[in-house]
Design a protein around this motif. Structure first.
Motif, PDB file in Angstrom:
ATOM      1  N   THR A   1      46.876  60.436  28.848  1.00 59.02           N
ATOM      2  CA  THR A   1      47.258  60.006  27.502  1.00 59.02           C
ATOM      3  C   THR A   1      46.088  59.255  26.880  1.00 59.02           C
ATOM      4  OG1 THR A   1      49.573  59.803  28.158  1.00 59.02           O
ATOM      5  CG2 THR A   1      48.892  58.645  26.153  1.00 59.02           C
TER       6      THR A   1
ATOM      7  N   PHE B   1      46.000  58.255  23.403  1.00 54.16           N
ATOM      8  CA  PHE B   1      46.394  57.355  22.317  1.00 54.16           C
ATOM      9  C   PHE B   1      47.787  56.782  22.562  1.00 54.16           C
ATOM     10  CE2 PHE B   1      43.339  60.041  19.999  1.00 54.16           C
ATOM     11  CZ  PHE B   1      42.576  59.078  19.358  1.00 54.16           C
ATOM     12  N   ASN B   2      47.965  55.543  22.128  1.00 52.26           N
ATOM     13  CA  ASN B   2      49.286  54.957  21.991  1.00 52.26           C
ATOM     14  C   ASN B   2      49.707  55.133  20.537  1.00 52.26           C
ATOM     15  OD1 ASN B   2      49.531  53.873  24.690  1.00 52.26           O
ATOM     16  ND2 ASN B   2      48.018  52.312  24.077  1.00 52.26           N
ATOM     17  N   ARG B   3      50.926  55.686  20.304  1.00 51.58           N
ATOM     18  CA  ARG B   3      51.405  55.881  18.946  1.00 51.58           C
ATOM     19  C   ARG B   3      52.328  54.728  18.567  1.00 51.58           C
ATOM     20  NH1 ARG B   3      49.341  60.212  22.039  1.00 51.58           N
ATOM     21  NH2 ARG B   3      49.074  62.065  20.720  1.00 51.58           N
ATOM     22  N   ASN B   4      52.194  54.256  17.336  1.00 52.60           N
ATOM     23  CA  ASN B   4      53.107  53.230  16.814  1.00 52.60           C
ATOM     24  C   ASN B   4      53.274  53.440  15.325  1.00 52.60           C
ATOM     25  OD1 ASN B   4      50.909  51.742  15.425  1.00 52.60           O
ATOM     26  ND2 ASN B   4      50.256  51.222  17.519  1.00 52.60           N
TER      27      ASN B   4
ATOM     28  N   SER C   1      47.373  66.253  15.132  1.00 57.93           N
ATOM     29  CA  SER C   1      48.274  65.968  16.248  1.00 57.93           C
ATOM     30  C   SER C   1      48.158  67.042  17.330  1.00 57.93           C
ATOM     31  CB  SER C   1      49.725  65.899  15.754  1.00 57.93           C
ATOM     32  OG  SER C   1      49.884  64.850  14.827  1.00 57.93           O
TER      33      SER C   1
ATOM     34  N   GLY D   1      50.021  53.485  13.246  1.00 53.43           N
ATOM     35  CA  GLY D   1      49.002  54.495  13.491  1.00 53.43           C
ATOM     36  C   GLY D   1      48.840  54.756  14.975  1.00 53.43           C
ATOM     37  N   VAL D   2      47.600  54.818  15.430  1.00 57.90           N
ATOM     38  CA  VAL D   2      47.326  55.071  16.847  1.00 57.90           C
ATOM     39  C   VAL D   2      46.274  54.090  17.350  1.00 57.90           C
ATOM     40  CG1 VAL D   2      47.932  57.528  16.790  1.00 57.90           C
ATOM     41  CG2 VAL D   2      45.588  56.814  16.244  1.00 57.90           C
TER      42      VAL D   2
ATOM     43  N   SER E   1      44.259  56.252  12.592  1.00 55.89           N
ATOM     44  CA  SER E   1      45.308  56.894  11.804  1.00 55.89           C
ATOM     45  C   SER E   1      45.127  58.402  11.854  1.00 55.89           C
ATOM     46  CB  SER E   1      45.258  56.404  10.356  1.00 55.89           C
ATOM     47  OG  SER E   1      46.034  57.228   9.517  1.00 55.89           O
ATOM     48  N   LEU E   2      46.194  59.119  12.187  1.00 55.28           N
ATOM     49  CA  LEU E   2      46.123  60.583  12.200  1.00 55.28           C
ATOM     50  C   LEU E   2      45.986  61.127  10.781  1.00 55.28           C
ATOM     51  CD1 LEU E   2      48.830  61.518  14.873  1.00 55.28           C
ATOM     52  CD2 LEU E   2      46.428  60.910  15.187  1.00 55.28           C
TER      53      LEU E   2
END
Length: 294
Positions: free
Chosen positions: A47, A49-52, A34, A55-56, A18-19
């Motif tokens: 890349t 992280f995958n963001r969703n 970020s 979270g990440v 989590s950012l």
């Protein structure tokens, strides 16, 4: 941010997933988190992280980076802990494995010095034979061991300390006819022999030595402490095999005398033993320094 700060942000984002949580841990804003991650991704051209919506998560490339950063974080945390310990050494413990006789005749002055310098460190002396002390060390029950060497074990680091000399002794009032004689092994074995327990290094060494000359060393009495070896010899119950340095008082006062043999008993070494490639506690390092073995 410098690279170290960027990696710290990356570590906490990956660890928490989590950012926003990473921002809380680091006491910075989420946009700063970020931005730091974007800087890292831009510098690697990957890349991370995958963001969703939840979270990440790490990409495969990010997972590789995390495996290295995690190790670095652990080492840095350990280093900070070590530095804090070095600053004051005002609490903690030191666990030492060894025999009663080595504690009394070899380690006692070093223990006294250590206690005077670091009174806040609790000392635990754990008694055992050499094989037992090695087991204690490998199981993490002691920080260091004091044993007879050599020790042939690739998992252990050993520093040489005191040199000792083993000998046979008898009670002055019970074997006066042997005082001025040089005995052969055969003549010695005509008398009752008193030995320490079977598992002791000293017992094994002298048995192997005699076996090399073609004699089997079979004691009439076996005891579990150096104190009993001394007392039984003084009482005339037989001839004891002991370390000369441990009976210096009795030899000096004349209650015991050393049996002279026509073969040389090799000297023994005492060493400080630790686990190889395992970091020592600060207390253990300071104790080893006091003994002068490094």
């Amino acid at each position: 941010m410098n690279n170290f700060e960027l990696y710290k942000v990356f570590y906490w984002a990956a660890k928490t997933g989590s950012l926003s949580q990473a921002a809380k841990v680091l006491f910075i804003t989420q946009p700063s988190v970020s931005h730091a991650i974007k800087q890292l991704e831009d510098s690697f051209g990957l890349t991370l992280f995958n963001r969703n919506s939840k979270g990440v998560t790490l990409t495969p490339e990010g997972a590789v980076l995390y495996s290295y950063i995690e190790q670095s974080h652990i080492l840095i945390t350990q280093a900070e802990k070590k530095m804090a310990e070095l600053k004051n050494l005002d609490n903690g413990e030191l666990r030492i494995g060894g025999s009663d006789s080595l504690f009394k005749h070899y380690l006692l002055p070093f223990i006294e010095t250590f206690h005077q310098r670091y009174p806040g460190i609790r000392l635990h002396l754990i008694h055992g034979t050499t094989p037992e002390v090695i087991s204690y060390l490998k199981e993490g029950q002691v920080d260091l061991g004091v044993v007879r060497i050599p020790i042939a074990d690739p998992q252990l680091e050993v520093w040489q300390g005191l040199q000792l000399q083993d000998c046979f002794v008898a009670g002055s009032s019970h074997y006066p006819e042997l005082k001025d004689k040089v005995l052969t092994i055969e003549e010695l074995l005509r008398h009752p022999i008193i030995l320490f327990s079977r598992r002791s290094r000293a017992r094994t060494a002298v048995s192997d030595l005699f076996r090399g000359y073609g004699y089997e060393l079979k004691p009439e009495i076996e005891v579990g402490s150096v104190g009993l070896l001394i007392e039984f010899a003084r009482k005339g119950l037989g001839i004891s095999f002991v370390t000369r340095e441990f009976v210096s008082k009795e030899l000096e006062e004349g209650s015991l005398f050393e049996i002279k043999l026509d073969v040389q008993l090799p000297p023994a070494q005492v060493g400080i033993m630790t686990m190889r490639n395992m970091p020592l506690t600060t207390a253990a390092s300071k104790f080893i320094e006091i003994t002068g073995t490094v």
